[in-house]
Design an enzyme around this catalytic site. Structure first.
Site, short mmCIF file in Angstrom:
data_model
loop_
_atom_site.label_atom_id
_atom_site.label_comp_id
_atom_site.label_asym_id
_atom_site.label_seq_id
_atom_site.Cartn_x
_atom_site.Cartn_y
_atom_site.Cartn_z
CB SER A 103 45.40 34.66 67.85
OG SER A 103 45.07 35.98 68.14
CG LEU A 143 32.83 39.75 75.64
CD1 LEU A 143 31.78 39.36 76.67
CD2 LEU A 143 34.09 40.24 76.36
CB THR A 144 33.18 40.89 70.07
OG1 THR A 144 34.31 41.13 70.92
CG2 THR A 144 32.95 42.10 69.18
CD GLU A 145 26.11 40.34 71.63
OE1 GLU A 145 25.31 41.27 71.36
OE2 GLU A 145 25.90 39.46 72.49
CB ILE A 175 34.20 34.38 67.52
CG1 ILE A 175 33.07 35.32 67.97
CG2 ILE A 175 34.58 33.39 68.61
CD1 ILE A 175 33.43 36.32 69.06
CB ALA A 254 43.54 36.80 76.52
NE ARG A 280 68.42 48.59 48.70
CZ ARG A 280 68.07 48.22 47.49
NH1 ARG A 280 68.31 46.98 47.07
NH2 ARG A 280 67.47 49.08 46.69
CD GLU A 375 41.98 39.41 74.71
OE1 GLU A 375 41.51 39.99 75.70
OE2 GLU A 375 41.83 38.21 74.48
N GLY A 376 40.51 44.62 74.04
CA GLY A 376 40.47 45.99 74.53
C GLY A 376 41.28 46.87 73.62
P1 TGC Z 1 32.81 47.81 85.24
O1 TGC Z 1 31.52 48.37 85.74
O2 TGC Z 1 34.06 48.57 85.45
O3 TGC Z 1 33.00 46.34 85.84
C1 TGC Z 1 32.01 45.36 85.74
C2 TGC Z 1 32.42 44.20 86.66
O4 TGC Z 1 33.62 43.63 86.16
C3 TGC Z 1 34.67 43.75 87.13
N1 TGC Z 1 35.91 44.08 86.41
C4 TGC Z 1 36.89 43.19 86.26
N2 TGC Z 1 37.03 41.93 86.73
C5 TGC Z 1 38.16 41.30 86.40
N3 TGC Z 1 39.12 41.86 85.65
C6 TGC Z 1 39.02 43.11 85.16
N4 TGC Z 1 39.99 43.63 84.41
C7 TGC Z 1 37.86 43.83 85.46
N5 TGC Z 1 37.41 45.07 85.15
C8 TGC Z 1 36.21 45.21 85.74
C9 TGC Z 1 34.21 44.87 88.05
O5 TGC Z 1 34.78 44.75 89.33
C10 TGC Z 1 32.71 44.62 88.08
O6 TGC Z 1 32.49 43.50 88.90
P2 TGC Z 1 31.16 43.38 89.83
O7 TGC Z 1 31.25 42.03 90.45
O8 TGC Z 1 31.27 44.51 90.79
O9 TGC Z 1 30.01 43.55 88.88
O10 TGC Z 1 32.63 47.47 83.71
P3 TGC Z 1 32.24 48.40 82.49
O11 TGC Z 1 30.98 47.90 81.90
O12 TGC Z 1 32.33 49.85 82.91
O13 TGC Z 1 33.39 48.07 81.44
C11 TGC Z 1 34.68 48.41 81.63
C12 TGC Z 1 35.48 48.20 80.32
C13 TGC Z 1 35.06 49.16 79.23
C14 TGC Z 1 36.91 48.49 80.69
C15 TGC Z 1 35.31 46.74 79.83
O14 TGC Z 1 34.03 46.52 79.35
C16 TGC Z 1 36.31 46.38 78.74
O15 TGC Z 1 37.42 45.98 79.04
N6 TGC Z 1 35.93 46.47 77.43
C17 TGC Z 1 36.74 45.98 76.33
C18 TGC Z 1 36.11 44.73 75.75
C19 TGC Z 1 37.16 43.75 75.30
O16 TGC Z 1 38.31 43.81 75.64
N7 TGC Z 1 36.74 42.75 74.51
C20 TGC Z 1 37.62 41.70 74.14
C21 TGC Z 1 36.87 40.52 73.54
S1 TGC Z 1 37.81 39.01 73.45
C22 TGC Z 1 38.96 39.27 72.28
O17 TGC Z 1 39.14 40.33 71.79
C23 TGC Z 1 39.80 38.10 71.90
S2 TGC Z 1 40.98 38.52 70.70
C24 TGC Z 1 41.76 37.06 70.32
C25 TGC Z 1 43.07 36.88 71.04
O18 TGC Z 1 43.16 37.17 72.26
O19 TGC Z 1 44.05 36.45 70.45
P1 FAD Z 2 34.12 49.49 68.80
O1 FAD Z 2 33.92 49.14 70.22
O2 FAD Z 2 32.94 49.79 67.94
O3 FAD Z 2 35.12 50.73 68.75
C1 FAD Z 2 35.35 51.49 67.54
C2 FAD Z 2 36.31 52.63 67.91
O4 FAD Z 2 35.67 53.48 68.87
C3 FAD Z 2 37.60 52.14 68.58
O5 FAD Z 2 38.66 52.97 68.20
C4 FAD Z 2 37.29 52.30 70.06
O6 FAD Z 2 38.46 52.43 70.86
C5 FAD Z 2 36.50 53.61 70.01
N1 FAD Z 2 35.68 53.75 71.20
C6 FAD Z 2 34.63 52.98 71.62
N2 FAD Z 2 34.13 53.42 72.78
C7 FAD Z 2 34.90 54.50 73.13
C8 FAD Z 2 34.91 55.37 74.25
N3 FAD Z 2 34.06 55.23 75.26
N4 FAD Z 2 35.83 56.35 74.27
C9 FAD Z 2 36.73 56.48 73.27
N5 FAD Z 2 36.77 55.69 72.18
C10 FAD Z 2 35.86 54.70 72.13
N6 FAD Z 2 36.14 39.19 70.27
C11 FAD Z 2 35.75 38.12 71.01
O7 FAD Z 2 34.83 38.19 71.80
N7 FAD Z 2 36.38 36.92 70.85
C12 FAD Z 2 37.40 36.75 69.97
O8 FAD Z 2 37.96 35.65 69.87
C13 FAD Z 2 37.82 37.86 69.19
N8 FAD Z 2 38.80 37.73 68.26
C14 FAD Z 2 39.10 38.77 67.43
C15 FAD Z 2 40.01 38.58 66.39
C16 FAD Z 2 40.29 39.62 65.51
C17 FAD Z 2 41.22 39.39 64.37
C18 FAD Z 2 39.71 40.89 65.71
C19 FAD Z 2 40.05 42.03 64.79
C20 FAD Z 2 38.82 41.08 66.73
C21 FAD Z 2 38.48 40.02 67.60
N9 FAD Z 2 37.53 40.17 68.60
C22 FAD Z 2 37.14 39.09 69.37
C23 FAD Z 2 36.79 41.42 68.73
C24 FAD Z 2 37.53 42.53 69.48
O9 FAD Z 2 37.60 42.24 70.84
C25 FAD Z 2 36.78 43.84 69.21
O10 FAD Z 2 37.03 44.18 67.86
C26 FAD Z 2 37.22 44.95 70.14
O11 FAD Z 2 36.84 44.70 71.48
C27 FAD Z 2 36.67 46.32 69.71
O12 FAD Z 2 35.29 46.26 69.42
P2 FAD Z 2 34.72 46.82 68.02
O13 FAD Z 2 35.55 46.27 66.92
O14 FAD Z 2 33.28 46.56 68.02
O15 FAD Z 2 35.01 48.37 68.07
#
Ligand code: TGC
Ligand code: FAD
Length: 396
Positions: A103, A143-145, A175, A254, A280, A375-376
Site C-alpha cells: 500500500s 478521495l474517500t470522505e 487516507i 492502483a 504437524r 480501491e473499489g
Molecule cells: P461514471 O458516470 O461511470 O463515470 C464518470 C467519469 O469517469 C470515467 N470513468 C473512468 N475513467 C477512467 N477509468 C475508469 N475506470 C473509469 N470509470 C469511469 C467515465 O468515463 C466518466 O468520464 P466523463 O469524462 O464522461 O465524465 O461514474 P459513476 O459516478 O457512475 O461511478 C462509477 C463507480 C461507482 C464505478 C466509481 O465511482 C467507483 O469506482 N467507485 C469506487 C470508489 C473507489 O474505488 N474508491 C477508492 C479510493 S482510493 C483507495 O481506496 C486507496 S486504498 C490504498 C491502496 O491502494 O493501497
Molecule cells: P461504503 O461505500 O459506505 O460501502 C459500504 C458497503 O455498502 C460496502 O459493502 C459496499 O460495497 C456496499 N455498497 C455501497 N454502494 C452499493 C451499491 N450501489 N450496491 C451494492 N452495494 C453497495 N480512500 C482514499 O481515498 N485514499 C486512500 O488512501 C484510502 N486508503 C484506505 C486504506 C484502508 C486501510 C481502508 C480500509 C480504506 C482506504 N480508503 C482510501 C477508503 C476506501 O477506498 C473505501 O473504504 C472504499 O471505497 C469503500 O467506501 P466506504 O468504506 O465508505 O464503504
C-alpha cells in the site's frame, strides 16, 4: 514417469506454469524485490503489525526509493520507467511481505505520483516527482470522505475561487500515508466539477490525524485529513483533470497493482500452510496425509495458479496498450477474493497457531479484508463488470 517424479519441476503455487512466460529480466526484477523484502521487511513485519507502527518509515521509504519502486512504471522525472508486468511482480513480492508495505508503494506511485504525472503541469511534475520517486517526499491521495466512499461523485469537500487562489474546505477519511505525507492529492467539487489539487501538508488549515484501533493494515498509516480554509495558489490545481475520470484513472493504476499484490499475500499464506502441514503430526501422521488437508492445499494452489495467469494476461494487455478498465475490475475482484479465501483456509490448516502472529497467515488474512474493500469494494467491481456485460448500470 510417475507424477511424484515430476514433483520437483512444479512450483506449488504456480502449477499452470506462469513463471515460464516471464522473461529473464522480469524474473530478475522479482528476485531483486524479494531479496529487499527479505532483508528490510520480513524480519520485522510481525512486530510492526503487532505494535501498529513501522520503525523508521522514512528510512524504509528511502531504501525502497533507491531501488526504484516508487512510480516504477512511470517514465521520466527520476522514475524507473519499467513495464506494467515488472510493476505487478514487484507488488506481488511486496505484498507477500505485507499488504501495508505494498500500500505504501501503491499509494505513492500509482495514486499520488500518477495523478501528477498524468494530470499535472510541467512545474508540478518537476517539483514533486523526483523526490517522490526517491522516497524522500511522501504523497497521499484523498478521495474517500466520512460520508462518501463507493460513490465519490457525491463528495462534499469543496474548492472555491477567491481571486486567483483556491480555498478548500472539507474532510477526507481512511487516507493511506495521510499523517506522514508531505503532499496530499485532494479531490474536491468546484463549480466546474470535480478537480484535483496538490496540497503541501504544511499549508495552513491542513491537518491529519492517524486512525487508531485498526485490526487490518496495521503496518500502514491510515488517516483522516481535515481541510479548513486551505488557501492554495491557482498553480496547485491539476490542470488537466476535470471530472471523476481524473481520480478514476489513478484508481485504474492502483487496482492493477493490487490484482498482482493480493496473490503475494495468498502465496505467503499457502506456503506457510503447506510447510506447517508437512510438519504437524496428528493421529500418528503428518496432517498432509489427510484427504481433507490435501483438498484444501489443492484448491489453494489451483486458485493461485489461475490468479497468476490472469494477472499476467492483464499485465501483458496493459503493456501493449489494449487493457480495458473492466479487465482490471475482473482481476481485482477475482484475485483479492481468491487470496482472502486462501488465507482463511490456510488459517484452518494451522489450527490454533493460525491465530498467532508468530505465523504470517492471520496478518495477511486481516490485511486482505481491507484490500477487499479499498480501491473499489468487491460489490463495486461486481457492478462494474455487470454493467459491462448487460449494458445496465445497477449502482442505484
Ligand atoms: P461514471 O458516470 O461511470 O463515470 C464518470 C467519469 O469517469 C470515467 N470513468 C473512468 N475513467 C477512467 N477509468 C475508469 N475506470 C473509469 N470509470 C469511469 C467515465 O468515463 C466518466 O468520464 P466523463 O469524462 O464522461 O465524465 O461514474 P459513476 O459516478 O457512475 O461511478 C462509477 C463507480 C461507482 C464505478 C466509481 O465511482 C467507483 O469506482 N467507485 C469506487 C470508489 C473507489 O474505488 N474508491 C477508492 C479510493 S482510493 C483507495 O481506496 C486507496 S486504498 C490504498 C491502496 O491502494 O493501497
Ligand atoms: P461504503 O461505500 O459506505 O460501502 C459500504 C458497503 O455498502 C460496502 O459493502 C459496499 O460495497 C456496499 N455498497 C455501497 N454502494 C452499493 C451499491 N450501489 N450496491 C451494492 N452495494 C453497495 N480512500 C482514499 O481515498 N485514499 C486512500 O488512501 C484510502 N486508503 C484506505 C486504506 C484502508 C486501510 C481502508 C480500509 C480504506 C482506504 N480508503 C482510501 C477508503 C476506501 O477506498 C473505501 O473504504 C472504499 O471505497 C469503500 O467506501 P466506504 O468504506 O465508505 O464503504
Amino acid at each position: 514417469m510417475t507424477l511424484s517424479e515430476h514433483r520437483t519441476e512444479l512450483i506449488p503455487y504456480d502449477l499452470a506454469g506462469m513463471d515460464h512466460h516471464l522473461t529473464a529480466d522480469e524474473r530478475a526484477v522479482r528476485s531483486t524485490v524479494r531479496a529487499v523484502c527479505e532483508e528490510l521487511i520480513d524480519p520485522y513485519i510481525g512486530d510492526w503489525f503487532e505494535r501498529g507502527q513501522i520503525d523508521d518509515l522514512p528510512g524504509l521509504a528511502s531504501e525502497l526509493g533507491k531501488i526504484g519502486l516508487f512510480g516504477m512504471h512511470l517514465h521520466g522525472y527520476g522514475c524507473a520507467g519499467m513495464s506494467a508486468v515488472d510493476y505487478g511482480l514487484a507488488c506481488m513480492e511486496l505484498e507477500a511481505s505485507d499488504s501495508g508495505i505494498r500500500s505504501l508503494v501503491s499509494v505513492q506511485g500509482s495514486l499520488a505520483m500518477f495523478a501528477i504525472h498524468r494530470w499535472g503541469s510541467e512545474e508540478q511534475k518537476e517539483h514533486w516527482l523526483p523526490t517522490m520517486a526517491a522516497g524522500t517526499a511522501i504523497g497521499c491521495f484523498g478521495l474517500t470522505e466520512p460520508d462518501v466512499g463507493s460513490d465519490p461523485s457525491a463528495m462534499k469537500t469543496r474548492a472555491r475561487r477567491d481571486g486567483s487562489d483556491w480555498v478548500l474546505d472539507g474532510s477526507k477519511m481512511w487516507i493511506t500515508n495521510g499523517s506522514i505525507a508531505d503532499l496530499a492529492i485532494v479531490w474536491a467539487g468546484t463549480d466546474d466539477g470535480i478537480r484535483g489539487f496538490v496540497v503541501p501538508t504544511t499549508t495552513a488549515g491542513f491537518s491529519a490525524n492517524a486512525i487508531r484501533h485498526k485490526m487490518s493494515l496495521r503496518a500502514s498509516v491510515t488517516s483522516e485529513l481535515i481541510l479548513e480554509g486551505v488557501r492554495l495558489p491557482s498553480t496547485a490545481m491539476l490542470p488537466d483533470a476535470v471530472g471523476l475520470r481524473g481520480p478514476l484513472s489513478c484508481l485504474n493504476q492502483a487496482r492493477y497493482g493490487i490484482l498482482w499484490g493480493a496473490l503475494g499475500a495468498g502465496r505467503a499464506s499457502f506456503e506457510a500452510a503447506l510447510d506447517y502441514a508437512g510438519q504437524r503430526t496428528q493421529f500418528g501422521r503428518p496432517i498432509t496425509g489427510f484427504q481433507l488437508t490435501q483438498q484444501k492445499l489443492v484448491d489453494m494452489s489451483i486458485e493461485l495458479s489461475k490468479g497468476g495467469l490472469l494477472a499476467l494476461a492483464i499485465g501483458r494487455a496493459k503493456d501493449e496498450g489494449r487493457l480495458h478498465p473492466v479487465q482490471i475490475s475482473v482481476g481485482k475482484l477475482n484475485n483479492v477474493r481468491a487470496a482472502l479465501d486462501i488465507c482463511r483456509t490456510a488459517r484452518t490448516i494451522l489450527g490454533a497457531n493460525g491465530i498467532s502472529l508468530e505465523y504470517p497467515v492471520i496478518r495477511h488474512m486481516n490485511n486482505l479484508e481491507s484490500v477487499l474493500t479499498y480501491e473499489g469494494t468487491s460489490e463495486m467491481h461486481t457492478l462494474i463488470i455487470g454493467q459491462a456485460l448487460t449494458g445496465q448500470p445497477a449502482f442505484q
